[in-house]
Design an enzyme around this catalytic site. Structure first.
Site, mmCIF file in Angstrom:
data_model
loop_
_atom_site.group_PDB
_atom_site.id
_atom_site.type_symbol
_atom_site.label_atom_id
_atom_site.label_comp_id
_atom_site.label_asym_id
_atom_site.label_seq_id
_atom_site.Cartn_x
_atom_site.Cartn_y
_atom_site.Cartn_z
ATOM 1 N N SER A 32 0.843 -1.187 0.000
ATOM 2 C CA SER A 32 0.000 0.000 0.000
ATOM 3 C C SER A 32 0.875 1.232 0.000
ATOM 4 C CB SER A 32 -0.931 0.009 1.226
ATOM 5 O OG SER A 32 -0.171 0.046 2.419
ATOM 6 N N GLY A 33 0.291 2.334 -0.413
ATOM 7 C CA GLY A 33 0.997 3.602 -0.453
ATOM 8 C C GLY A 33 0.018 4.738 -0.301
ATOM 9 N N GLY A 34 0.501 5.957 -0.522
ATOM 10 C CA GLY A 34 -0.339 7.116 -0.318
ATOM 11 C C GLY A 34 -1.461 7.236 -1.331
ATOM 12 N N THR A 37 -3.875 0.944 -2.810
ATOM 13 C CA THR A 37 -3.486 -0.356 -2.277
ATOM 14 C C THR A 37 -3.395 -1.360 -3.423
ATOM 15 O OG1 THR A 37 -4.596 0.093 -0.182
ATOM 16 C CG2 THR A 37 -4.134 -2.215 -0.699
ATOM 17 N N VAL A 38 -2.399 -2.236 -3.361
ATOM 18 C CA VAL A 38 -2.281 -3.320 -4.327
ATOM 19 C C VAL A 38 -2.702 -4.613 -3.639
ATOM 20 C CG1 VAL A 38 -0.746 -4.666 -5.779
ATOM 21 C CG2 VAL A 38 -0.454 -2.197 -5.641
ATOM 22 N N LYS A 52 -4.365 -3.014 -8.431
ATOM 23 C CA LYS A 52 -4.119 -1.704 -7.815
ATOM 24 C C LYS A 52 -5.447 -0.958 -7.695
ATOM 25 C CE LYS A 52 -0.671 0.807 -9.356
ATOM 26 N NZ LYS A 52 0.131 1.745 -10.202
ATOM 27 N N ASP A 146 10.136 7.271 -13.729
ATOM 28 C CA ASP A 146 10.283 6.890 -12.320
ATOM 29 C C ASP A 146 11.056 5.579 -12.209
ATOM 30 O OD1 ASP A 146 10.006 7.517 -9.647
ATOM 31 O OD2 ASP A 146 8.053 6.553 -9.426
#
Length: 686
Positions: A32-34, A37-38, A52, A146
């Site tokens: 998960s991130g900002g 969620t995966v 995702k 990225d």
């Protein structure tokens, strides 16, 4: 959107996590991130997928939605070695999501923290694979922007580059916040720091940094505050101590401060492949050097990382009867795929790539329940219990990813791919009639396709004018003026123009990518007789799979319904519509004769019409007796329509070579809103 992965393994699901997303059953989390969620998921055939899902707060931001839609669009264009294929997505859902193949393994930074730097053949295979991935990305006209350790997974089959959350088209079109630096400090090129420009050369600078980091476990420009790292990137030489000599010479070609002095990803992949082959020769000895092999074979042979079997993917074996139903349902999905009904996308090349990573759950342990928008307690066919085998109801919110006809093409003649700019009226005014043989062929293909669609509604008097603006790389389709034209007729013209132009241009782009310059289309309508001005009705870009691109989340819509309500002039359509309505009534009455729904017997109020643009049969009822207000009665009607209509459509499909209708949708009258409510849609097996 970068997603943190704890150790590459499935983590338990948390309270509030979805049970299903699109056609995928969710069994846990991958990170998960900002931004979202995966989740770990399984498709109906047991394929492991990473889904995702965007956080609700982000989904409410129109700018973020636009960027996520862009991510899906760009990801669908990129295919190649050491990339993770996009399988399906719904960027327009209330909670947007996308699904990719699951890549087991640690990210590069996780692997270095746990096991140290890469060495020997594995290091050279890493450099080769990541360069190949970027070569495929750049060949598709995309810039990753990225490239960093968190976005490279070390799978048992080799490295995999992922995450196109901030990627953009190489022509400069993108959807990003004005004035905001995109990228991760330490993995940003000098020119990006100075000017904000992020091109393929910037990806190569980050690639050189990435390979050096993989070889040493150290960041070549050190650590510290972002501004300190930025100064080193722009002013100091990288620390390449510890990088093997041959590889160090190669990295110096990726890390010059001047982007014009760097080599490209394709050249890097070729040089890395030669170093990889030399490594194999040194290990085996000159006498044992095998016959020349593909780069992918050498990469796999040199790669030396153990497989990671995660028991979390193993789920309880369904009962024998349930397994039989699953097999029947999966078979039905396969049949639907052959007839054009499948709604998720992956290529055969992508599947082969996925299989290298042992990405499929064992048949003995896989749970492959079929995604359905109705609950298990409901019926799937009128009067038939839900557990009775029948064709699965595929979640209509899932969309197929349209294929870019220029995917993997170097230097295409059409250079505005991904440009969402609305055509200007001056571009329409400056367009000219077909001049070259190719333009004349395209004009004929568009006019013929439109005529065939409009003729079924006795609307072939609406002759389109097809003109070309090569500077704008756009084909203009213009209709009118037609006095006293019903409003919905103009909408049918727009939709037919979109479908015909999209199909014709996609065919040209795929077969003549380096010479055919037209990839955009615009639809106009003359405002009055003799007036040179025209009103814009719509515009778009050609893709393979025009229905998906134009119609978006196909589940039946008001435009298709409006077209279907226009009386048909085609004898076969009239005959099939009459037979299908009678079959619906007969099937419903037979299935409800001995149930508590006998009072809902049908004898009137059912209508059926055809939409030639999307090859769909629409069924609707004005429900004068409020028969279908309950969820159960709507579910039964949906099953009845699917059973009866598909039977008639399939019969005609096999006996009439010109028959095109393979989809169905059903809507009922909603007494609360005074409008029709769509309650089901699908594709009929051939």
């Amino acid at each position: 959107m970068s997603i943190a992965r704890v150790d590459g393994r499935v983590q338990p699901a948390r309270s509030g996590d979805p049970k299903r997303v699109g056609p995928y059953r969710i069994i846990g989390r991958l990170g998960s991130g900002g931004m979202g969620t995966v989740h770990a998921g399984l498709d109906p055939a047991g394929l492991r997928v990473a889904v995702k899902v965007i956080h609700p707060a982000q989904a409410e931001d129109p700018e973020f939605r636009a960027r996520f839609h862009r991510e899906v669009q760009l990801s669908s264009r990129v295919h190649g070695p050491c990339l993770i294929p996009l399988l399906a997505a719904d960027p327009d859902a209330e909670t947007p999501w996308l699904a990719t193949a699951y890549a087991p393994g640690l990210t590069l930074d996780q692997h270095l923290a746990a096991h140290g730097a890469l060495t020997g053949g594995t290091l050279f295979a890493f450099a080769t694979g990541t360069a190949q991935a970027l070569a495929a990305v750049h060949a598709a006209g995309v810039v990753h922007r990225d490239v960093k350790p968190q976005n490279v997974i070390l799978t048992p089959a080799g490295p995999r580059v992922l995450d196109f959350g901030i990627a953009h088209a190489a022509d400069g079109t993108s959807v990003t916040r004005t004035g905001v630096m995109t990228g991760t400090p330490g993995w940003i090129s000098p020119e990006h720091y100075r000017t904000g420009i992020a091109g393929p050369e910037g990806d190569m600078f980050a690639w050189g940094t990435l390979v050096a980091y993989a070889a040493t476990g150290r960041l070549p420009f050190g650590t510290g505050a972002p501004d300190v790292v930025a100064y080193r990137v722009m002013s100091e030489e990288p620390d390449l101590d510890g990088v093997p000599h041959e590889l160090r010479e190669l990295l110096t070609k990726a890390l010059p401060k001047n982007p014009a002095e760097r080599f490209g990803a394709e050249a890097a992949a070729e040089e890395c492949a030669r170093l990889l082959a030399r490594q194999a020769t040194q290990v085996l000895g000159a006498a044992d050097e095998p016959e020349p092999t593909r780069i992918s074979d050498r990469l796999t042979t040199a790669w030396n990382l153990p497989s990671m079997e995660d028991p979390a993917w193993s789920v309880p074996v369904p009962p024998r009867r349930k397994r039989a139903l699953i097999i029947a349902a999966v078979t039905a999905i396969a049949v639907a795929a052959v007839s054009g009904g499948i709604i998720t996308f992956y290529s055969s090349d992508d599947r082969a790539d996925v299989d290298l990573t042992s990405n499929r759950t064992s048949p003995s342990t896989a749970s492959t329940e079929i995604s359905t928008p109705i609950s298990a307690s409901e019926t799937t066919t009128a009067g038939t219990p839900a557990e009775t085998p029948s064709a699965p109801v595929v979640d209509p919110r899932t969309i197929r990813i349209p294929k870019d006809p220029l995917a993997g093409v170097t230097n295409p003649a059409y250079t505005r791919a991904g440009d969402d700019t609305q055509p200007h009226p001056d571009e329409w005014s400056a367009s000219t009639i077909a001049g070259s043989p190719g333009e004349r062929d395209a004009e004929k293909a568009i006019r013929d396709r439109m005529t065939s669609m409009l003729a079924t509604k006795d609307m072939d008097f609406m002759k389109p004018t097809v003109t070309f603006n090569q500077r704008a790389q756009t084909v203009m389709v213009t209709g009118g003026p037609v006095p006293q034209l019903p409003e919905n007729y103009q909408e049918v013209f727009r939709r037919a123009s979109e479908m015909a132009a999209c199909s014709a241009l996609a065919h040209r782009l795929k077969n003549e990518p380096t010479t055919w310059p037209y990839g955009r289309f615009a639809i106009y309508w003359k405002t009055s007789d003799g007036d040179l001005e025209a009103a814009a009705l719509g515009y778009g870009e050609a893709t393979e799979g025009c229905i998906s691109e134009i119609a978006g989340q196909w589940h039946g819509d008001e435009s298709g319904m409006a077209t279907a309500e226009i009386p048909s002039s085609d004898k076969a359509e009239i005959r099939v519509a009459d037979a299908a309505v009678k079959a619906i009534v007969a099937t419903w009455n037979a299935n409800t004769a001995e149930t508590n729904e006998a009072a809902l017997a049908l004898n009137d109020g059912i209508s059926l019409g055809f939409d030639p643009v999307e090859s769909a049969a629409y069924v609707w009822t004005d429900d004068p007796h409020s028969r279908f207000t309950s969820h159960a009665s709507q579910s039964n009607l949906r099953g009845t329509v699917e059973e009866a209509v598909c039977r008639k459509l399939t019969l005609e499909f096999h006996s009439n070579k010109s028959w095109q209708y393979t989809r169905w949708a059903v809507a009922v009258y909603d007494a609360y809103t005074g409008t029709r409510q769509f309650i089901g849609a699908g594709a009929c097996p051939s």
